[in-house]
Each structure stands twice: as structure tokens, then as C-alpha cells.
Motif scaffolding. Sequence first.
Motif, PDB file in Angstrom:
ATOM      1  N   ARG A  35       0.799  -1.230   0.000  1.00 11.71           N
ATOM      2  CA  ARG A  35       0.000   0.000   0.000  1.00 11.71           C
ATOM      3  C   ARG A  35       0.828   1.275   0.000  1.00 11.71           C
ATOM      4  O   ARG A  35       0.281   2.376  -0.090  1.00 11.71           O
ATOM      5  N   GLY A  36       2.112   1.179   0.150  1.00 10.45           N
ATOM      6  CA  GLY A  36       2.937   2.381   0.180  1.00 10.45           C
ATOM      7  C   GLY A  36       2.830   3.151   1.478  1.00 10.45           C
ATOM      8  O   GLY A  36       3.029   4.362   1.504  1.00 10.45           O
ATOM      9  N   ILE A  37       2.434   2.489   2.564  1.00 14.56           N
ATOM     10  CA  ILE A  37       2.266   3.175   3.852  1.00 14.56           C
ATOM     11  C   ILE A  37       3.605   3.689   4.352  1.00 14.56           C
ATOM     12  O   ILE A  37       3.697   4.777   4.936  1.00 14.56           O
ATOM     13  N   GLN A  38       4.648   2.985   4.096  1.00 12.81           N
ATOM     14  CA  GLN A  38       5.962   3.400   4.593  1.00 12.81           C
ATOM     15  C   GLN A  38       6.378   4.733   3.958  1.00 12.81           C
ATOM     16  O   GLN A  38       6.916   5.615   4.629  1.00 12.81           O
ATOM     17  N   ARG A  39       6.102   4.889   2.674  1.00  8.15           N
ATOM     18  CA  ARG A  39       6.471   6.139   2.017  1.00  8.15           C
ATOM     19  C   ARG A  39       5.670   7.318   2.582  1.00  8.15           C
ATOM     20  O   ARG A  39       6.197   8.407   2.810  1.00  8.15           O
ATOM     21  N   ARG A  40       4.374   7.115   2.848  1.00  2.00           N
ATOM     22  CA  ARG A  40       3.548   8.169   3.428  1.00  2.00           C
ATOM     23  C   ARG A  40       3.997   8.522   4.839  1.00  2.00           C
ATOM     24  O   ARG A  40       4.010   9.688   5.241  1.00  2.00           O
TER      25      ARG A  40
ATOM     26  N   MET B  48       5.131  12.255   6.058  1.00  5.55           N
ATOM     27  CA  MET B  48       4.516  12.923   7.194  1.00  5.55           C
ATOM     28  C   MET B  48       5.536  13.274   8.264  1.00  5.55           C
ATOM     29  O   MET B  48       5.483  14.353   8.879  1.00  5.55           O
ATOM     30  N   GLU B  49       6.508  12.411   8.470  1.00  8.68           N
ATOM     31  CA  GLU B  49       7.547  12.672   9.473  1.00  8.68           C
ATOM     32  C   GLU B  49       8.413  13.853   9.031  1.00  8.68           C
ATOM     33  O   GLU B  49       8.801  14.699   9.847  1.00  8.68           O
ATOM     34  N   ARG B  50       8.705  13.929   7.745  1.00  8.56           N
ATOM     35  CA  ARG B  50       9.510  15.041   7.265  1.00  8.56           C
ATOM     36  C   ARG B  50       8.732  16.375   7.388  1.00  8.56           C
ATOM     37  O   ARG B  50       9.296  17.410   7.767  1.00  8.56           O
ATOM     38  N   LYS B  51       7.429  16.341   7.071  1.00  9.06           N
ATOM     39  CA  LYS B  51       6.621  17.557   7.225  1.00  9.06           C
ATOM     40  C   LYS B  51       6.546  17.992   8.681  1.00  9.06           C
ATOM     41  O   LYS B  51       6.585  19.182   8.998  1.00  9.06           O
ATOM     42  N   ARG B  52       6.430  17.034   9.580  1.00 13.84           N
ATOM     43  CA  ARG B  52       6.356  17.387  11.000  1.00 13.84           C
ATOM     44  C   ARG B  52       7.646  18.029  11.470  1.00 13.84           C
ATOM     45  O   ARG B  52       7.649  19.007  12.225  1.00 13.84           O
ATOM     46  N   VAL B  53       8.763  17.523  10.986  1.00 15.34           N
ATOM     47  CA  VAL B  53      10.044  18.109  11.382  1.00 15.34           C
ATOM     48  C   VAL B  53      10.173  19.524  10.830  1.00 15.34           C
ATOM     49  O   VAL B  53      10.621  20.464  11.537  1.00 15.34           O
ATOM     50  N   ASP B  54       9.718  19.726   9.585  1.00 13.24           N
ATOM     51  CA  ASP B  54       9.807  21.073   9.004  1.00 13.24           C
ATOM     52  C   ASP B  54       8.895  22.053   9.757  1.00 13.24           C
ATOM     53  O   ASP B  54       9.282  23.198  10.030  1.00 13.24           O
TER      54      ASP B  54
END
Length: 284
Positions: free
Chosen positions: A261-266, A270-276
Motif C-alpha cells: 500500500r505504500g504506507i511506509q512512504r507516506r 509525514m515525518e519530514r513535514k512534521r520536522v519542518d
Amino acid sequence: VLYKESVGTGTPTPVTPEMERVKRNQEICSSVLYKENIGKATPTPVTPEMERVKRNQEIISSVLYKENMGKVTPTPMTPEMERVKRNQEIISSVLYKENVGQATPTPVTPEMERVKRNQEQISSVAYREGLGKATPSLVTPEMERVKRNQEQISSVLYKEHMAKGTPTPLTPEMERAKRNQENISSVLYSDSFRKQVQGKAAYVLDTPELRRVRESQKHISTVKYHEDFEKNKGSFTPVVTDPITERVKKNMQDFSDISYRGIQRRVVEMERKRVDQDQENLTG
């Protein structure tokens, strides 16, 4: 006497100077080769301890010899036995004197040479007269059967004549010696295998019979494989489900869902957006 009567007369041959020279060369060669094969020895003194051991060995040998002797029946000494005994003593004395050391050589007379040659010819003639002409015969199936029967009879008779043995306990020392022998045999076998067999191919002729047998084996193997496959088709082997198996199965299912399902990529996005976002809040 009987031997000489059945032989016949021989034809004496003269001893030529060439024959005498060859005979002397052979004697010299034999003496030289014998002395070459003898190494140099170091003489050791005979100590009292060696003398004592030698006497003990002689005593032990005499005792063991007398113990193994059974009861015998004495026989009277006949004149013929006395004559044979004297002849044996004379022969032993002659042989002993030949091995003694330096002796006074006696010249070889023509009469002695003639007698010697006659004896050699008589021996050769008597040996050849005893040999007859042989006719080779084929080995028939009946002869093979008789031969196998004889071997089986010999084996049976051999086993019948064997006495009962007394079993002895296996001591640790005997076990150790047995293992050592097995190890030595294994090492020697491996060495001979590497030297003689390993790396060498065994060539076998590809005859029509071998090809037929090989094709038959292939067909039999194929039929057997399909037969087993048809028997086991549609069946399964039940496996007991334990908690560990359930946990591993669930983890594998989760990993499969994440990859599919590509959950790992999502999650990474999301983790990168949270850090930004956190960095913007700190700077703002």
C-alpha cells in the motif's frame, strides 16, 4: 638309489674357460651385492645385565618347551636309525665347517666337475620326465557348479572344526587400541584413495544394453514421480499453530501490507513535514 635307477645315463659336457669365467664373475657379484646391502654396525659391549636377561630367556624357553611336550612312547634304536643319525652328524659338521671362516681350499678336480655336471643334468632330466603333456579344457557350467559346491563345503567344514572360544572382557586399553587401529586404517585408506582413485575418471563403454537400461530407469523414475505427485495433489500437511508462529505470521502480514500500500512512504513524508513544521515554529 631308486632315484638314480629311474633317471638313466646323462651326457657329460666339458667345462670351457668361458663357463669358468662366468661362474667366478657370478660369485664375485653375489659377494659384492651382499656386502653392499650390509650397513655399518656399532658394536656394543655385553654387560652383566644383558647376560642375565639372556640366561632368563633361555630358561623360560626351556620351561615353556617342556610344558608343551606331551607323553611320548620310546622306540628302540635300530641300526638304520643309527646310520641315519651318523650321516646327519657328518652333514651337519660339513655345513658347519663351511660357515666357519678361513679354510684350506682344495682343488676342483676333473672328476668332481664331471660328477657335478652329471648331477645337474640328472636333476633336469628327472624333473622334465615327470611333466606330462596337458590338454586345456573349457570351463563348463557343470565345472562352475562343482567349484562353488566345493567352496561351500570347505567353508562348512572349516566352521565345524572351529572350537568354542572363551570370551574376554573389553578393557579400556583394548578399546583404545581398537580405535587407534581404525584411525590408522582410515588414514591409510584415505591416502591410497587420494593417490590412486581421486581425480581419475572410470571409463565405461556405452553399449546398447547400458543405453536401454538407462532409458528404462528414466521412464521408471518419471512414472514414479507422477504417481507420487497425483497421490499428494490437493492434500496438505497440518501444522500446529503456537503464539510464536501467530506473531511471526502477523508481522509478515504487516510488512506485506506496508510494502503493497505504500504506507511506509507516506509515513516518511509525514515525518519530514512534521520536522519542518517544528523548525518553523521554533524560528517564528
